[in-house]
Design an enzyme around this catalytic site. Structure first.
Site, PDB file in Angstrom:
ATOM      1  CB  SER A  15      -0.932  -0.022   1.203  1.00  0.00           C
ATOM      2  OG  SER A  15      -0.170  -0.099   2.373  1.00  0.00           O
ATOM      3  CG  LEU A  17       2.753   1.207  -4.108  1.00  0.00           C
ATOM      4  CD1 LEU A  17       2.508   0.128  -5.144  1.00  0.00           C
ATOM      5  CD2 LEU A  17       4.263   1.400  -3.910  1.00  0.00           C
ATOM      6  N   GLY A  18       0.660   5.484  -3.793  1.00  0.00           N
ATOM      7  CA  GLY A  18       0.168   6.726  -4.393  1.00  0.00           C
ATOM      8  C   GLY A  18      -0.850   6.495  -5.501  1.00  0.00           C
ATOM      9  CB  ILE A  21      -0.496  10.815  -6.536  1.00  0.00           C
ATOM     10  CG1 ILE A  21      -0.429  11.167  -5.048  1.00  0.00           C
ATOM     11  CG2 ILE A  21       0.250  11.850  -7.367  1.00  0.00           C
ATOM     12  CD1 ILE A  21      -1.059  12.478  -4.667  1.00  0.00           C
ATOM     13  CE  LYS A 225      12.906 -10.044 -15.550  1.00  0.00           C
ATOM     14  NZ  LYS A 225      14.014 -10.013 -14.601  1.00  0.00           N
ATOM     15  CB  CYS A 383     -11.845  23.674  13.240  1.00  0.00           C
ATOM     16  SG  CYS A 383     -13.468  22.990  13.617  1.00  0.00           S
ATOM     17  CG  LEU A 384      -9.330  22.282  19.087  1.00  0.00           C
ATOM     18  CD1 LEU A 384     -10.479  22.416  20.075  1.00  0.00           C
ATOM     19  CD2 LEU A 384      -8.627  20.951  19.301  1.00  0.00           C
ATOM     20  CD  GLN A 387     -14.152  24.826  18.764  1.00  0.00           C
ATOM     21  OE1 GLN A 387     -13.653  23.949  19.462  1.00  0.00           O
ATOM     22  NE2 GLN A 387     -15.215  24.603  17.996  1.00  0.00           N
ATOM     23  CG  HIS A 509     -12.072  22.346   8.672  1.00  0.00           C
ATOM     24  ND1 HIS A 509     -11.005  21.755   9.311  1.00  0.00           N
ATOM     25  CD2 HIS A 509     -13.129  22.219   9.514  1.00  0.00           C
ATOM     26  CE1 HIS A 509     -11.401  21.283  10.486  1.00  0.00           C
ATOM     27  NE2 HIS A 509     -12.682  21.551  10.626  1.00  0.00           N
ATOM     28  CD  GLU A 511      -8.490  22.415   6.886  1.00  0.00           C
ATOM     29  OE1 GLU A 511      -8.759  23.643   6.946  1.00  0.00           O
ATOM     30  OE2 GLU A 511      -8.735  21.616   7.825  1.00  0.00           O
TER      31      GLU A 511
HETATM   32  N1  GLN Z   1     -13.547  19.543  18.550  1.00  0.00           N
HETATM   33  C1  GLN Z   1     -14.069  20.763  18.041  1.00  0.00           C
HETATM   34  C2  GLN Z   1     -15.559  20.684  17.748  1.00  0.00           C
HETATM   35  O1  GLN Z   1     -16.091  19.623  17.628  1.00  0.00           O
HETATM   36  C3  GLN Z   1     -13.304  21.209  16.808  1.00  0.00           C
HETATM   37  C4  GLN Z   1     -13.405  20.241  15.674  1.00  0.00           C
HETATM   38  C5  GLN Z   1     -12.353  20.457  14.624  1.00  0.00           C
HETATM   39  O2  GLN Z   1     -11.320  21.069  14.863  1.00  0.00           O
HETATM   40  N2  GLN Z   1     -12.587  19.926  13.446  1.00  0.00           N
HETATM   41  O3  GLN Z   1     -16.200  21.696  17.631  1.00  0.00           O
END
Ligand code: GLN
Length: 534
Positions: A15, A17-18, A21, A225, A383-384, A387, A509, A511
């Site tokens: 596993s 190996l990409g 990608i 080969k 996110c967290l 917070q 998020h 990202e």
């Molecule tokens: N644990 C936090 C929440 O549930 C943040 C979740 C996270 O960072 N994705 O709100």
């Protein structure tokens, strides 16, 4: 184009190996030829989705716009193809079985014994074709998780066999294997590849194209080969040698004409080879970037390569679009405290506070945030992470010493982060967070608004807890600004300290919404601030 073409990508030998990608790269090359392409991942585990798996098991959990927790390969698909995937793009064994069992209970198979063949395989095949029939894609690439020969992936492989038979020319199989180099013997070894292809053939599948993963460039004798032993034409054996960046893989495979082989096999006209201009420009920019930007990512999974995959890639893209090399340092949140924060963090141009769940490493995140706030170091909390920015501010600026999130301390006297109202009666853990894309309105003049260049944005979410609006005024009086809100519920999406150079926390998020062609503006703006802070 009339019929949707189905390409399966399987993996052999080992596993990691990409396959993701390679799937994304092939998808990119076909897309560049003007075809409408999507990629889906079939995972052979019993979990309904990876949402309940921790990063040690499965790396990052990716989230689609429509709120499905999925495999991280979907992140690669989106970043490479600049598309949005949906819940239909990730299917697990668990989901297949759940659907078949639901049908059995409903009486759909009344009178029949429900079996792996044909009922499970039919359900797999139905899911494989779902995207093709609904959205009229020209190509649907299906990556089969796991390694050929695993007990778990057998029903998937059997479904591929049946589909190859049913779909004929409209279906082909790309098999990815590994060719190790034995340093002591100074030799490449093709035996594992031969065995893996044989295994696939025993299961009734003749691969059409082979991609050999290798750490060193293979010479043509090796390729010949493998072709000879595996019943694959010479020109259909590709190699995927280690490259400095995954974003070079599409060009590497284009040079070996993988896309042309696919078009020939499915009977489509080949036409001129696309220039991939934007892609090449991006890679040139990466190569030409000489100076670095040093970013510290504070999280608790620093030993895991894939735990923060989308954040790592988003930072990389943002650095390249700022003409910098990314020098990313993963810093373990459990190792940071007020005494060593300066020593560990002062060398960084900017800090990212990672998302996460639970108590472990949380105090280190507070220490890092305190350091960033007091030393005016550009800081992005996700996110967290956002917070934690709020909690740190409550403790150290508002003087609410025991302030916390009720996730970490149920009975804290100052619940500055609290469980969302709609989460309070939820008992099931799977797929029940606030998930997927939601609207956010940004305040004019704020850092977030400057980054996006507009007021209305949509970003993806994965959380149960939120900022407690009862504290809003107290925070604002002390200088924190809440510059992004959900227009319907008033849920706080963005918190900033405007008097600092760049200090922004986001409940969402960013990202999950950053591609090679369209890097997320918040990351670009954060990295820019980090560079200016140098
Ligand atoms: N644990 C936090 C929440 O549930 C943040 C979740 C996270 O960072 N994705 O709100």
């Amino acid at each position: 184009m009339t019929d949707t073409k189905y390409i399966f990508v399987t993996g052999g030998v080992v596993s990691s190996l990409g396959k993701g990608i390679v799937s994304a790269s092939l998808g990119k090359l076909l897309q560049a030829r003007g075809y409408k392409v999507t990629i889906q991942k079939f995972d052979p585990y019993i979990n309904i989705d990876p949402g309940t798996l921790n990063p040690y098991e499965h790396g990052e959990c990716y989230v689609t716009v429509d709120g499905r927790e999925t495999d991280l390969d979907l992140g690669h698909y989106e970043r490479f193809l600049n598309i949005q995937t949906t819940r239909a793009n990730n299917v697990t064994t668990g989901r297949i079985y759940q659907s078949v069992i639901d049908k059995e209970r409903r009486g759909d198979y009344l009178g029949k014994t429900v079996q792996i063949i044909p009922h499970i395989t039919d359900e797999i095949k139905r899911n494989v074709k779902l995207l093709g029939t609904k959205n009229k894609f020209d190509f649907v690439i299906t990556e089969i998780g796991g390694t050929v020969g695993d007990i778990e992936s057998l029903p998937f492989i059997e479904s591929v066999r049946q589909l190859k038979w049913e779909l004929g020319k409209n279906c082909l199989c790309v098999h990815l294997t590994y060719v190790p180099y034995i340093a002591a013997a100074k030799e490449f070894k093709t035996k594992p590849t031969q065995h893996s292809v044989k295994q696939l053939q025993e299961l009734g599948i003749q691969p059409d194209i082979l991609v050999l993963r290798t750490e060193k460039l293979l010479n043509h004798d090796i390729i010949r080969k493998v072709a000879l032993f595996c019943n694959v034409a010479d020109g259909s054996v590709m190699q995927s040698v280690d490259v400095p960046t995954i974003y070079e893989v599409p060009l590497l495979l284009q040079k070996q004409e993988i896309d042309i082989r696919v078009l020939e096999k499915v009977g489509l006209q080949v036409g001129p080879t696309p220039e991939m201009k934007q892609w090449r420009e991006f890679l040139d920019r990466k190569t030409n970037a000489k100076e670095t930007v040093k970013i510290g990512l504070i999280g608790k999974y620093v030993e895991l390569q894939d735990a923060y995959k989308s954040i790592d890639e988003s930072l990389l893209l943002a650095a390249i679009y700022n003409d910098r090399r990314l020098d990313l340092h993963l810093i373990h949140s459990e190792k940071i405290n007020d005494n060593n924060a300066a020593e560990l963090l002062s060398g960084m141009d900017g800090l990212v506070i990672a998302p996460g769940f639970g108590n472990r490493g949380i105090e280190g995140k507070f220490a890092a945030i305190k350091y960033a706030r007091e030393n005016n170091k550009p800081c992005l909390g996700i996110c967290l992470g956002m917070q934690c920015m709020v909690i740190e501010f409550a403790r150290n600026v508002l003087g609410l010493e025991e302030a916390n999130s009720t996730e970490m301390a149920r009975n804290t006297p100052y619940k500055v982060i609290d469980l969302m109202e709609e989460q309070k009666n939820i008992t099931n853990m799977g797929g029940t967070m606030r998930l997927g894309a939601y609207e956010c309105v940004l305040q004019k003049g704020s850092k977030a608004w400057q980054a996006y260049g507009k007021e209305q944005i949509q970003e993806r979410h994965r959380h149960r807890f939120e900022f407690n609006n009862e504290y809003k005024k107290q925070f604002e009086d002390a200088g924190m600004r809440f510059t992004g809100e959900n227009p319907e519920t008033g849920l706080i999406e963005v918190a900033e300290l405007p008097e600092l150079k760049w200090f922004v926390g986001v409940q969402y998020h960013p990202e999950y919404n950053s591609t090679v062609i369209n890097p997320n503006p918040l990351f670009v703006s954060f990295v820019k601030a980090a560079i200016e802070n140098k």
